[in-house]
Design an enzyme around this catalytic site. Structure first.
Site, short mmCIF file in Angstrom:
data_model
loop_
_atom_site.label_atom_id
_atom_site.label_comp_id
_atom_site.label_asym_id
_atom_site.label_seq_id
_atom_site.Cartn_x
_atom_site.Cartn_y
_atom_site.Cartn_z
CB CYS A 112 -0.99 0.00 1.16
SG CYS A 112 -2.34 -1.16 0.88
CG HIS B 128 -13.70 8.88 -10.71
ND1 HIS B 128 -14.83 8.42 -10.06
CD2 HIS B 128 -13.48 8.02 -11.72
CE1 HIS B 128 -15.27 7.34 -10.68
NE2 HIS B 128 -14.46 7.07 -11.68
CD GLU C 42 -8.15 0.64 2.42
OE1 GLU C 42 -7.52 -0.43 2.27
OE2 GLU C 42 -7.60 1.72 2.72
ZN LIG Z 1 -5.19 0.94 -0.29
#
Ligand SMILES: [Zn+2]
Length: 125
Positions: free
Chosen positions: A23, A67, A115
């Protein structure tokens, strides 16, 4: 006590600073955010708060992130756009408006960021 919940969706990029692992590199998520309200009294129509109104409160917060690369947007230029910090951001951004809209009758109970379908973080006070 009554609760109502609305779930919204947005797709954004992010990466984590001070973090070692996958990440740390820019990548995207199809996020979901769940905002739950609570209150003891209903309005004369028998609603805690019209879902429509809660959606209106959530919309600008979602549009701000959707976005976009979240790391480029304040306050995430300073704080990490982790699911935890995003949950708190939604909590802070919606709380004041919900309280005003309902004359203090309704408060935000908690905000959850998904997530993925299996990984979530929640913020409440
Ligand atoms: Zn992430």
């Amino acid at each position: 006590m009554y609760e109502v919940t609305v779930t919204g969706e947005f797709s954004s990029g992010h990466y984590l600073r001070n973090y070692v692992g996958k990440c740390e590199n820019p990548h995207g998520h199809n996020y979901k955010v769940r905002v739950t309200l609570r209150g003891k009294e209903l309005d004369p129509a028998g609603l805690l708060l019209d879902f429509k109104q809660l959606k209106l409160v959530m919309r600008p917060v979602i549009d701000y992130l959707d976005h976009n690369m979240i790391n480029d947007l304040p306050p995430f230029t300073e704080i990490n756009p982790s699911a935890e910090n995003l949950a708190r951001y939604f909590y802070d951004e919606t709380s004041k408006q919900v309280a005003e809209m309902s004359g203090g009758r309704v408060t935000v109970k908690d905000c959850t960021i998904y997530e993925t379908d299996t990984t979530t973080a929640m913020y409440f006070e």
